[in-house]
Design a protein around this motif. Structure first.
Motif, PDB file in Angstrom:
ATOM      1  N   ARG A 237     -10.909  19.827 -21.572  1.00 20.80           N
ATOM      2  CA  ARG A 237     -10.268  18.776 -21.211  1.00 20.80           C
ATOM      3  C   ARG A 237      -8.683  17.209 -21.573  1.00 20.80           C
ATOM      4  N   GLU A 238      -7.749  18.903 -21.899  1.00 17.93           N
ATOM      5  CA  GLU A 238      -6.258  18.634 -21.592  1.00 17.93           C
ATOM      6  C   GLU A 238      -5.805  19.444 -19.563  1.00 17.93           C
ATOM      7  N   ASP A 239      -6.728  20.882 -19.844  1.00 17.45           N
ATOM      8  CA  ASP A 239      -7.062  20.910 -17.771  1.00 17.45           C
ATOM      9  C   ASP A 239      -7.306  19.685 -17.208  1.00 17.45           C
ATOM     10  N   ALA A 240      -8.535  19.351 -17.725  1.00 16.73           N
ATOM     11  CA  ALA A 240      -8.169  17.706 -16.903  1.00 16.73           C
ATOM     12  C   ALA A 240      -7.850  16.268 -16.781  1.00 16.73           C
ATOM     13  N   ASP A 241      -6.868  16.481 -18.200  1.00 16.41           N
ATOM     14  CA  ASP A 241      -5.860  15.067 -17.988  1.00 16.41           C
ATOM     15  C   ASP A 241      -4.967  15.498 -16.717  1.00 16.41           C
ATOM     16  N   ALA A 242      -4.570  16.984 -17.086  1.00 22.53           N
ATOM     17  CA  ALA A 242      -3.289  17.008 -16.346  1.00 22.53           C
ATOM     18  C   ALA A 242      -3.868  17.210 -14.533  1.00 22.53           C
ATOM     19  N   LEU A 243      -4.906  17.896 -14.027  1.00 22.42           N
ATOM     20  CA  LEU A 243      -5.529  17.684 -12.722  1.00 22.42           C
ATOM     21  C   LEU A 243      -5.249  16.071 -12.347  1.00 22.42           C
ATOM     22  N   ASP A 244      -5.935  15.444 -14.219  1.00 25.50           N
ATOM     23  CA  ASP A 244      -5.728  13.591 -13.074  1.00 25.50           C
ATOM     24  C   ASP A 244      -5.197  12.955 -12.834  1.00 25.50           C
ATOM     25  N   ALA A 245      -3.838  13.595 -13.450  1.00 23.63           N
ATOM     26  CA  ALA A 245      -2.491  13.124 -13.732  1.00 23.63           C
ATOM     27  C   ALA A 245      -1.895  13.442 -12.534  1.00 23.63           C
ATOM     28  N   PHE A 246      -2.193  14.766 -12.123  1.00 23.67           N
ATOM     29  CA  PHE A 246      -1.580  15.272 -10.625  1.00 23.67           C
ATOM     30  C   PHE A 246      -1.717  14.592  -9.403  1.00 23.67           C
ATOM     31  N   ALA A 247      -3.546  14.165  -9.470  1.00 21.13           N
ATOM     32  CA  ALA A 247      -4.176  13.486  -8.722  1.00 21.13           C
ATOM     33  C   ALA A 247      -3.967  12.065  -8.808  1.00 21.13           C
ATOM     34  N   ALA A 248      -3.486  11.457  -9.681  1.00 16.51           N
ATOM     35  CA  ALA A 248      -2.989  10.182  -9.277  1.00 16.51           C
ATOM     36  C   ALA A 248      -1.745   9.960  -8.363  1.00 16.51           C
ATOM     37  N   LEU A 250      -0.896  12.191  -6.740  1.00 14.86           N
ATOM     38  CA  LEU A 250      -0.671  12.522  -4.811  1.00 14.86           C
ATOM     39  C   LEU A 250      -1.445  11.694  -4.289  1.00 14.86           C
ATOM     40  N   LEU A 251      -1.734  10.460  -4.973  1.00 16.39           N
ATOM     41  CA  LEU A 251      -2.577   9.765  -4.373  1.00 16.39           C
ATOM     42  C   LEU A 251      -1.569   8.525  -3.780  1.00 16.39           C
ATOM     43  N   SER A 252      -0.531   8.009  -4.877  1.00 17.05           N
ATOM     44  CA  SER A 252       0.641   7.318  -4.784  1.00 17.05           C
ATOM     45  C   SER A 252       1.662   7.983  -3.210  1.00 17.05           C
ATOM     46  N   THR A 253       1.529   9.202  -3.179  1.00 27.30           N
ATOM     47  CA  THR A 253       2.297   9.533  -2.577  1.00 27.30           C
ATOM     48  C   THR A 253       2.106   8.954  -1.244  1.00 27.30           C
ATOM     49  N   ALA A 254       0.735   9.283  -0.942  1.00 30.48           N
ATOM     50  CA  ALA A 254       0.056   9.731   0.425  1.00 30.48           C
ATOM     51  C   ALA A 254      -0.457   8.472   0.431  1.00 30.48           C
ATOM     52  N   ARG A 255      -1.043   6.879  -0.398  1.00 25.19           N
ATOM     53  CA  ARG A 255      -1.116   5.809   0.474  1.00 25.19           C
ATOM     54  C   ARG A 255       0.555   4.834   0.896  1.00 25.19           C
ATOM     55  N   GLY A 256      -0.170   4.067   1.704  1.00 24.41           N
ATOM     56  CA  GLY A 256       0.934   3.398   2.597  1.00 24.41           C
ATOM     57  C   GLY A 256       0.902   2.703   2.017  1.00 24.41           C
ATOM     58  N   VAL A 263      -2.628  12.194   5.716  1.00 25.21           N
ATOM     59  CA  VAL A 263      -3.821  13.203   5.708  1.00 25.21           C
ATOM     60  C   VAL A 263      -2.702  13.849   5.924  1.00 25.21           C
ATOM     61  N   GLU A 264      -2.239  14.446   5.869  1.00 26.69           N
ATOM     62  CA  GLU A 264      -1.303  15.242   6.482  1.00 26.69           C
ATOM     63  C   GLU A 264      -0.539  15.577   5.354  1.00 26.69           C
ATOM     64  N   ILE A 265      -0.082  14.906   3.841  1.00 27.94           N
ATOM     65  CA  ILE A 265       0.317  14.896   2.606  1.00 27.94           C
ATOM     66  C   ILE A 265      -1.123  15.156   1.894  1.00 27.94           C
ATOM     67  N   LEU A 266      -1.945  15.023   1.589  1.00 31.83           N
ATOM     68  CA  LEU A 266      -3.515  15.077   1.750  1.00 31.83           C
ATOM     69  C   LEU A 266      -3.286  16.657   1.776  1.00 31.83           C
ATOM     70  N   ALA A 267      -3.996  17.258   2.787  1.00 30.07           N
ATOM     71  CA  ALA A 267      -3.930  18.388   3.053  1.00 30.07           C
ATOM     72  C   ALA A 267      -3.016  19.666   2.587  1.00 30.07           C
ATOM     73  N   ALA A 268      -1.637  19.087   2.561  1.00 27.97           N
ATOM     74  CA  ALA A 268      -0.846  20.081   1.576  1.00 27.97           C
ATOM     75  C   ALA A 268      -1.083  20.175   0.418  1.00 27.97           C
ATOM     76  N   ALA A 269      -1.782  19.376  -0.404  1.00 31.86           N
ATOM     77  CA  ALA A 269      -2.204  19.535  -1.868  1.00 31.86           C
ATOM     78  C   ALA A 269      -3.411  20.668  -2.524  1.00 31.86           C
ATOM     79  N   PRO A 270      -3.479  20.695  -3.015  1.00 29.25           N
ATOM     80  CA  PRO A 270      -4.097  22.196  -4.053  1.00 29.25           C
ATOM     81  C   PRO A 270      -5.302  21.534  -4.028  1.00 29.25           C
ATOM     82  N   PRO A 271      -6.610  21.916  -3.057  1.00 31.81           N
ATOM     83  CA  PRO A 271      -8.489  21.227  -3.607  1.00 31.81           C
ATOM     84  C   PRO A 271      -8.688  20.800  -5.114  1.00 31.81           C
ATOM     85  N   ALA A 277      -8.401  13.367  -6.196  1.00 32.80           N
ATOM     86  CA  ALA A 277      -8.091  12.065  -5.428  1.00 32.80           C
ATOM     87  C   ALA A 277      -8.378  11.449  -4.348  1.00 32.80           C
ATOM     88  N   LEU A 278      -9.324  12.792  -3.595  1.00 32.09           N
ATOM     89  CA  LEU A 278     -10.573  11.488  -2.953  1.00 32.09           C
ATOM     90  C   LEU A 278     -11.208  10.663  -3.600  1.00 32.09           C
TER      91      LEU A 278
END
Ligand SMILES: Nc1ncnc2c1ncn2[C@@H]1O[C@H](COP(=O)(O)OP(=O)(O)OP(=O)(O)O)[C@@H](O)[C@H]1O
Length: 330
Positions: A237-248, A250-256, A263-271, A277-278
């Protein structure tokens, strides 16, 4: 003078700890099925809540799916009243066409409990899930191939629901009802050899995990298995919370400004972060959570990292994702 049975004390302490987390004036409602776990919860709450200055009641949901369910519900409510809780039975209509009888009953039950919470001034609904329930949930989801969020099992609190007994074993709650002199109802659908079967005649998955798999694991590996599985859930649960925060992030950085994603910003992130984020982007676009599956997220990911001019991806809820000029639009 001797104190209460150790398991009674443990159950009361668990409820006390939960009540201490709540806003001062908030009341609680015990969701009671009449089974041992939720009767023990009713007993502990009836003792602790008045001493903590909290209003407490009980709600029994009658799914009306089995013969005699009204009597089982009435009996559970009577036992709660005997403990001093104001109790009521709510009868629900379960549409078994929606997700099978178990899923439909669960959906109807949670909706009825949320409605009861609202009627009681946003009371917190206490559920009797135990450490063994958590271990079963983790094993079931592991067997189905789940990610960290799903393997994190049931949270201690979500929305109006709280689970004060997640760290207590079922056997201890059985001791509580025995010590207090209550008579729990044994749900025949929980038994591995019970009448409720899968379409192929096998036992229901949770009954099989409860009646066969966990006992076999415990025999092979020792009595600490359920607690270890529950601990894995907490860690994940702690891991998932951290990954969700990173994904949020990433999404705000990638969003215009137009809402499309770079796509380039998304592709550079860990799967693990990119796929989360997707998934989040698809939910934000209006795809219903219950219908959004692993295959949809994989297909979105392929638009980002495996693009070869493929057409867009159809998502649940009538949404469509397309890639054009280095941007993804959902
Ligand atoms: N019919 C019901 N009415 C009210 N609450 C329920 C009902 N069924 C389940 N719950 C709540 O959900 C929790 C977990 O339900 P689940 O079906 O896993 O348990 P159970 O096997 O029915 O019995 P138990 O009461 O022993 O937990 C229960 O502890 C209880 O708090």
């Amino acid at each position: 003078m001797s104190g209460p049975h150790p398991s009674v004390a443990a159950a009361r302490n668990a409820v006390r700890a939960l009540l201490a987390e709540l806003e001062p004036a908030r009341g609680v409602l015990v969701a009671c099925s009449g089974g041992a776990d939720s009767l023990a919860l009713a007993a502990a709450t009836a003792f602790v809540a008045p001493r903590a200055g909290r209003a407490a009641g009980a709600v029994v949901v009658d799914h009306a799916l089995q013969a005699g369910s009204a009597e089982v519900a009435a009996r559970a409510a009577d036992q709660c009243r005997g403990l001093g809780l104001e109790a009521r039975v709510v009868r629900v209509d379960v549409d078994i066409a929606l997700g099978g009888p178990e899923g439909a009953a669960r959906a109807a039950r949670y909706a009825a409990l949320e409605a009861a919470s609202r009627e009681a001034g946003d009371a917190v609904v206490l559920l009797g899930h135990t450490l063994d329930d958590q271990a079963e949930t983790v094993l079931l989801r592991l067997a189905r191939g789940s990610g960290a969020r799903s393997l994190a099992g049931m949270p201690r609190r979500r929305g109006v629901f709280a689970r004060p007994f997640l760290h207590l074993e079922r056997a201890r709650l059985r001791e509580v009802v025995d010590a207090v002199g209550l008579t729990p109802w044994e749900d025949p659908t929980n038994a591995v050899d019970g009448p409720a079967r899968r379409a192929d005649g096998g036992p229901l998955p949770r009954s099989a995990i409860r009646g066969r798999v966990l006992p076999a694991l415990t025999e092979a590996l020792g009595p600490g298995v359920p607690a270890s599985l529950a601990r894995s859930a907490d860690l994940l649960r702690e891991d998932a919370d951290a990954l969700d925060a990173f994904a949020a992030d990433l999404l705000s950085t990638a969003r215009g400004e137009d809402g499309s994603l770079d796509v380039e910003i998304l592709a550079a992130a860990p799967p693990a972060v990119r796929r989360r984020a997707l998934r989040r982007a698809a939910l934000d676009a209006g795809s219903p959570a219950g219908d959004l599956a692993h295959v949809h997220v994989e297909a979105l990911d392929a638009l980002v990292t495996g693009y070869h001019g493929q057409a867009g991806v159809d998502l649940p809820g009538g949404r469509r994702a397309v890639r054009a000029c280095g941007r993804l639009t959902l």
